[in-house]
Motif scaffolding. Structure first.
Motif, PDB file in Angstrom:
ATOM      1  N   GLU A  90     -29.317  13.902  -2.864  1.00  8.48           N
ATOM      2  CA  GLU A  90     -30.794  13.325  -2.714  1.00  8.48           C
ATOM      3  C   GLU A  90     -30.905  11.895  -3.167  1.00  8.48           C
ATOM      4  OE1 GLU A  90     -32.602  15.368  -1.394  1.00  8.48           O
ATOM      5  OE2 GLU A  90     -31.474  17.349  -1.517  1.00  8.48           O
ATOM      6  N   VAL A  91     -30.050  11.475  -4.297  1.00  7.74           N
ATOM      7  CA  VAL A  91     -30.318   9.901  -4.752  1.00  7.74           C
ATOM      8  C   VAL A  91     -29.821   9.170  -3.774  1.00  7.74           C
ATOM      9  CG1 VAL A  91     -29.508   8.323  -6.590  1.00  7.74           C
ATOM     10  CG2 VAL A  91     -30.207  10.783  -7.149  1.00  7.74           C
ATOM     11  N   GLU A  92     -28.614   9.435  -3.256  1.00  7.62           N
ATOM     12  CA  GLU A  92     -28.293   8.388  -2.084  1.00  7.62           C
ATOM     13  C   GLU A  92     -29.032   8.457  -0.825  1.00  7.62           C
ATOM     14  OE1 GLU A  92     -24.163   8.204   0.775  1.00  7.62           O
ATOM     15  OE2 GLU A  92     -24.214   9.762  -0.791  1.00  7.62           O
ATOM     16  N   GLN A  93     -29.689   9.458  -0.436  1.00 11.19           N
ATOM     17  CA  GLN A  93     -30.552   9.615   0.596  1.00 11.19           C
ATOM     18  C   GLN A  93     -31.953   8.985   0.473  1.00 11.19           C
ATOM     19  OE1 GLN A  93     -30.358  13.593   2.032  1.00 11.19           O
ATOM     20  NE2 GLN A  93     -28.539  13.414   3.022  1.00 11.19           N
ATOM     21  N   GLY A  94     -32.225   8.581  -1.041  1.00  6.48           N
ATOM     22  CA  GLY A  94     -33.457   8.340  -1.336  1.00  6.48           C
ATOM     23  C   GLY A  94     -34.604   9.212  -1.510  1.00  6.48           C
ATOM     24  N   ASP A  95     -34.423  10.706  -1.584  1.00 10.81           N
ATOM     25  CA  ASP A  95     -35.464  11.602  -1.619  1.00 10.81           C
ATOM     26  C   ASP A  95     -35.826  11.931  -3.006  1.00 10.81           C
ATOM     27  OD1 ASP A  95     -35.511  11.848   1.297  1.00 10.81           O
ATOM     28  OD2 ASP A  95     -34.040  13.470   1.307  1.00 10.81           O
ATOM     29  N   TYR A  96     -34.601  11.565  -3.807  1.00 12.96           N
ATOM     30  CA  TYR A  96     -35.076  12.038  -5.393  1.00 12.96           C
ATOM     31  C   TYR A  96     -35.267  10.633  -6.100  1.00 12.96           C
ATOM     32  CZ  TYR A  96     -34.605  13.666 -10.239  1.00 12.96           C
ATOM     33  OH  TYR A  96     -34.854  13.802 -11.578  1.00 12.96           O
ATOM     34  N   ASP A  97     -36.242  10.615  -6.812  1.00 11.05           N
ATOM     35  CA  ASP A  97     -36.950   9.381  -7.460  1.00 11.05           C
ATOM     36  C   ASP A  97     -36.390   9.633  -8.796  1.00 11.05           C
ATOM     37  OD1 ASP A  97     -38.088   7.165  -8.459  1.00 11.05           O
ATOM     38  OD2 ASP A  97     -40.140   7.574  -7.582  1.00 11.05           O
ATOM     39  N   LEU A  98     -35.296   8.754  -9.117  1.00  9.79           N
ATOM     40  CA  LEU A  98     -35.014   8.708 -10.353  1.00  9.79           C
ATOM     41  C   LEU A  98     -35.670   8.188 -11.483  1.00  9.79           C
ATOM     42  CD1 LEU A  98     -30.993   7.218  -9.841  1.00  9.79           C
ATOM     43  CD2 LEU A  98     -31.842   9.921 -10.715  1.00  9.79           C
ATOM     44  N   THR A  99     -36.468   7.072 -11.148  1.00  2.79           N
ATOM     45  CA  THR A  99     -37.304   6.532 -12.210  1.00  2.79           C
ATOM     46  C   THR A  99     -38.656   7.265 -12.168  1.00  2.79           C
ATOM     47  OG1 THR A  99     -38.349   5.075 -10.426  1.00  2.79           O
ATOM     48  CG2 THR A  99     -36.310   4.335 -11.647  1.00  2.79           C
ATOM     49  N   ASN A 100     -38.908   8.398 -11.563  1.00  3.92           N
ATOM     50  CA  ASN A 100     -40.268   8.912 -11.747  1.00  3.92           C
ATOM     51  C   ASN A 100     -39.999  10.359 -11.375  1.00  3.92           C
ATOM     52  OD1 ASN A 100     -42.908   9.799 -11.934  1.00  3.92           O
ATOM     53  ND2 ASN A 100     -43.470   8.867 -10.125  1.00  3.92           N
ATOM     54  N   PRO A 101     -39.387  11.310 -12.230  1.00  2.00           N
ATOM     55  CA  PRO A 101     -39.069  12.603 -11.711  1.00  2.00           C
ATOM     56  C   PRO A 101     -40.224  13.484 -11.772  1.00  2.00           C
ATOM     57  CG  PRO A 101     -38.483  12.059 -13.969  1.00  2.00           C
ATOM     58  CD  PRO A 101     -38.836  10.853 -13.622  1.00  2.00           C
TER      59      PRO A 101
END
Length: 650
Positions: free
Chosen positions: A210-221
């Motif tokens: 999900e991080v690689e595809q850009g769907d999960y926002d690491l800086t704003n969970p």
């Protein structure tokens, strides 16, 4: 308040209940760290320095204000004891215990390390190699960095456990014919059945995708973006675990008196027993694949069968001297056999004085849990004294950082063997007063233990880590630096030699009050350890927990009871004392309990009272603050607890 989130300085080591696992990037070799994103304080604990002792910053997270220090518990128990004399001198008996325990544990949102590509826009670290060398993969690309991330958007982890225990014993007892030989035979069946369910854990492979595809926002969970919310659902996992233990045993024993000696008859007893045990620990497929952040474990199973024979004789040598000889032979299908002898003596020196002594050897195979229990993950605060000494940091200034660690069983464990010695005196100067003092020494070889973190760090410093224990560190940041702690693996291990020495003091006094005022009694029990020495392996130096005043090793324990009884009423005031330890960083502690008991006309009993009347908190380390590994092990954290249990004894 003592275990709540506390930020007392700019570095992570100046905090209590705060983890570097908010949102922190680490260099692949743990040479540098940096907070990822803005790290807002309405979600995180803010930006803090030197996570795990690594140069740089961390986006911290205050887990202590979410995690339950102790879990919820709902327990229902029943006990049945029945007997029937089916013939004069012969009885059938049956005992049954049933317990159902439902428990609940709440933990902070899942946290863990996972890989993020070095060229990811989330990487705040320098990949040019100008500050720190950046490793490459076999294909020449830059190695990914490790992100220690808290999955706040998923909410807390909730674990529910239901356990059932059923223990039944059916037996016969009586006297054989016209002889004086007593017999007892029994069958026992025990079953433990537990199931666990854990919510809001994270699939590592899915979050990396999900991080690689850009769907999960690491800086704003906590983002409400539809793509982010959909990613939360795909990453979440519900975990399951089932534990089953079944035990079946049978035994028979005989006792009586043999020939008469001038000082009296010789007493004897002998018996035999056999048992089988099966253990099953079944984990979900996610953890089996090592694909879960915030938890760990693998399925395991084991079984065992054993048999034993034992005997004992009591010999009245002279009127004032009794000698007791005993022996037991155990045979395990997985740990071989052993013979354990014991000899004891009692000498009535004079009417008020008795001397007693005993010597014996023992044998104990590791239980199936110690052998086969699956690996479990935890994050504990660890004070890295080894690294602090290497960097010239004083022990009092050495920070405690949260370190990922794994505990597990060890199928390579050896059986324990022991030798014990006791020498004591009992004095009864009046009919109302009895005092005893015993000197004991217990020596155990290959004792099974789960080593504490302080001990592991010291043994690593000596180069004496026992087999199976692993300590992973990052790269050195300067000359002499062993590197920051990354993780610790600590299965159960055998200690080459453990020696415990000390004194036991017991005193009992009773006094009848005038005018029918009842009976006043006082009891005192005290244990003082003079030495608690462990040698991890034959080549290692000993560690004496008492003489070196180690954390969690108080030398003194005392319990005193003042009891008043009259007719159907009994009142007890109980004093409990734990001595100081860790060179005085942990003070001594005294607590008081009060119970009142009423014996009912129908043969039952009802009791009420207050535990910890003065509402004492557990002792807190005056240097490094709250340590749950010590506090929860030694002290009761519940505070003042009034209670009204009923214990019917019909």
């Amino acid at each position: 308040d003592y275990s709540s989130v506390q930020i007392n300085g700019p570095n992570l080591g100046d905090t209590v209940g705060v983890s570097a696992g908010g949102n922190t990037a680490f260099h692949p070799w743990f040479l540098a760290a940096m907070a990822v994103g803005d790290c807002p304080t309405d979600v995180y604990a803010g930006v803090l320095g030197n996570p795990f002792g690594v140069p740089g910053t961390a986006c911290g997270f205050g887990y202590a204000d979410i995690s339950a220090q102790t879990g919820g518990l709902d327990r229902i128990s029943t006990f049945l004891d029945a007997n029937y004399e089916f013939s004069p001198g012969h009885e059938i008996f049956f005992e049954n215990r049933f317990t159902r325990i439902e428990s609940f544990g709440r933990y902070a949102p899942a946290v863990g390390f996972f890989d993020v590509a070095a060229d990811s826009p989330y990487n705040p670290l320098d990949t040019s190699g100008e500050s720190y060398p950046w490793p490459t993969m076999p294909d020449g690309t830059l190695a990914p960095f490790g992100l220690f991330h808290r999955f706040v958007g998923h909410g807390p982890r909730d674990d529910d456990t239901v356990r059932f225990e059923l223990d039944s014993v059916l037996g016969l007892s009586g006297t054989l014919g016209d002889s004086d030989v007593n017999y007892e035979a029994y069958l026992r069946s025990y079953r433990y059945d537990g199931s666990e369910e854990g919510e809001t854990y994270i699939l590592q492979s899915q979050v990396e995708l999900e991080v690689e595809q850009g769907d999960y926002d690491l800086t704003n969970p906590l983002s409400q973006d539809p793509a982010h919310l959909a990613a939360l659902g795909r990453m979440a996992a519900t975990l399951y675990r089932d534990i089953l233990t079944e035990y079946t045993g049978a035994g028979v024993s005989l006792d009586g008196f043999a020939w008469d000696l001038p000082a009296g008859p010789v007493g004897w007893a002998l018996g035999a027993e056999t048992a089988t045990e099966d253990y099953l620990d079944d984990y979900d497929s996610f953890r089996e694949a090592g694909n879960v952040l915030g938890s760990a474990g693998n399925s395991s199973e084991g079984s065992r069968s054993r048999w034993a024979v034992f005997g004992e004789v009591s010999i009245p040598v002279v009127d004032s001297l009794d000698l007791n000889l005993a022996g037991r032979h155990d045979d395990y299908n997985d740990f071989g056999s052993a013979f354990s002898p014991q000899i004891s003596a009692r000498w009535q020196v004079a009417d008020p004085v008795v001397l007693r002594a005993s010597w014996g050897q023992g044998f104990k195979a590791p239980n199936l849990t110690e052998l086969y229990v699956s690996r479990s993950q935890s994050f504990n605060d660890v004070q890295d004294i080894y690294r602090c000494e290497a960097l010239g940091v004083a022990e009092d200034d050495c920070p405690a950082n949260q370190v990922e660690n794994f505990r597990s069983g060890n199928p390579d464990l050896m059986a324990e063997s022991s030798e014990s010695f006791n020498l004591g005196v009992v004095i009864e100067p009046t009919d109302n007063l009895q005092v005893s003092l015993d000197r004991f020494r217990i020596e155990m070889e290959d004792g099974v233990d789960l080593l504490g973190f302080d001990t592991i760090i010291e043994l690593e410093n000596r180069g004496q880590l026992p087999d199976g224990i692993e300590v992973q560190r990052g790269a050195s940041t300067q000359a002499g630096d062993p590197g920051a702690l990354v993780w610790i693996v600590r299965p159960f291990t055998n200690q080459a030699l453990t020696t415990v020495e000390g004194f036991d003091l017991r005193a009992n006094y009773q006094h009848s009050l005038p005018g029918g005022g009842g009976v006043l009694a006082a009891d005192l029990e005290a244990t003082v350890l003079t030495s608690y020495e462990e040698i991890p392996s034959a080549a290692d130096d000993p560690i004496d927990y008492v003489k070196e005043e180690r954390t969690g090793a108080p030398a003194e324990r005392i319990e005193g009871t003042l009891r008043w009884s009259r007719d159907v009423w009994t009142a007890n005031l109980i004093w409990r004392y734990i001595g100081d330890h860790d060179e005085g960083d942990y003070d001594d502690l005294s607590t008081f309990d009060l119970t009142v008991v009423w014996d009912s006309p129908w043969g039952g009993e009802i009791s009420a009272g207050v535990r910890n009347m003065t509402d004492e908190d557990p002792v807190i380390d005056s240097v490094s603050s709250w340590d749950p590994d010590v506090g929860l092990e030694l002290y009761d954290v519940a505070g003042r607890v009034p209670f009204l249990p009923s214990r019917p004894e019909f």
